[in-house]
Design a protein around this motif. Sequence first.
Motif, PDB file in Angstrom:
ATOM      1  N   ARG A   3      42.334  45.014  47.897  1.00 31.49           N
ATOM      2  CA  ARG A   3      43.024  45.585  46.951  1.00 31.49           C
ATOM      3  C   ARG A   3      42.524  46.842  46.311  1.00 31.49           C
ATOM      4  N   LEU A   5      41.927  48.718  42.783  1.00 32.77           N
ATOM      5  CA  LEU A   5      42.038  48.507  41.230  1.00 32.77           C
ATOM      6  C   LEU A   5      41.775  49.564  40.491  1.00 32.77           C
ATOM      7  N   CYS A 138      35.963  41.281  40.338  1.00 32.33           N
ATOM      8  CA  CYS A 138      36.606  42.139  41.384  1.00 32.33           C
ATOM      9  C   CYS A 138      36.316  41.549  42.758  1.00 32.33           C
ATOM     10  N   VAL A 143      38.693  42.808  45.613  1.00 28.80           N
ATOM     11  CA  VAL A 143      39.003  44.662  45.495  1.00 28.80           C
ATOM     12  C   VAL A 143      38.096  45.264  46.285  1.00 28.80           C
ATOM     13  N   VAL A 237      46.532  46.906  39.542  1.00 32.81           N
ATOM     14  CA  VAL A 237      45.861  46.294  40.741  1.00 32.81           C
ATOM     15  C   VAL A 237      46.961  46.225  41.736  1.00 32.81           C
TER      16      VAL A 237
END
Length: 401
Positions: A3, A5, A138, A143, A237
């Motif tokens: 992901r 962020l 995270c 992330v 996100v």
Amino acid sequence: MGRHLHFDCFSGVSGDMVLGALIDAGLPWAALVTGLNGLKLKGYRLRKRKVPRAALHATKVEVIIERGFERPLTLARIRKILAASSLSDPVKQQSRAVFERLAEAEGLAHHMAAADVHFHEVGVMDSFIDVVGGVLGCHLLNVTRITASAINVGSGTIQTSHGLLPVPGPAVAALAKGVPIYSDGPRCELATPTGVALLRTLASEFGPLSLMAAASIGYGAGDHDPAGWPNVLRVFVSAERPQAGRPTDRVMQIETNLDDLNPQAYEHLMDRLFAVGALDVALIPVIMKRSRPGIILSCLAPRDQTDAALEVVFQETTALGVRVQEVARHILPRRFVTVSVHGRAVRMKIAEMGAGWEKAAPEYLDCKQVANETGRPLKQVMEEAALAYRESKKAKAGSKK
């Protein structure tokens, strides 16, 4: 693929705001609590609750201290606690990096070595949990890219154990070197050393929110609740993307224009860049100002090798400035297969294109060595290596029938 962020620091940043924003954006509470148990620390418990901040509702994460540290922590003791934990290596490394940044900043602010700093502000249990929890959160959200906006540091003055200080305080000012900051809103401290150190460690770039398809948005509440001001940290996100299709990665592109470097230095320059971890180096002929012929030096390097590559460019060229930007690459999965050419090993680099298609190319240096040892033309050796690979593929296909 993980992901992306983005931290929106319109009201600053602190460690507890980071934790609250991550929980609000979808970080499972049980996973965070369980993960932090890996620190093997006793004497605290976590609590979360929804709170209003002006027109917004946010998550407030609090560390309830039942028995804290007996004395302020040194950097050496922090390292020992992290090393003894059962956290994953990336979480340990990034958490340690946050504390090392804090130690350097506090050392600069109080004119002492980082090793001699005693963490009065971040040495207490709650700030230790904030740092490790922010890094761990995270990772739990998978992330892989973190960006951040410019940081609103607040204004006015703050009362500390060292007396009255201007906002931002000396530690935040030291941590914010090279990071875009500004002052807005109520007259109070909005950015804490812990929060800025977390961003400096986690974020790869600072600036406006780039193109992004946000799947969730979270709001983490700060301690202060100024009238009419939403004192929250907002995070965006993106959705987690599957590994389907070609894999991608992100690397740093380093470029500079050269028009007065002795061409004899080019080979040495390229060798030095590859030696410090450059992925690719190119010299591109161009016509520069006043119609002078010149060269664009273009280098791709992993993010953690950027400083080493820049050091080589500044040492080995006449450049006074260098352009640096993060770029995305689409890369083909690859592997090496060894074939025999005239009794000698030659590696074939195989790139998978999908749907059963592939690219195959003999390794140049291997072919050059065979050509030198046998006296055969290099072109012929490369053709023979490609033929040997095709024949080996046919033999394997035949054996499966």
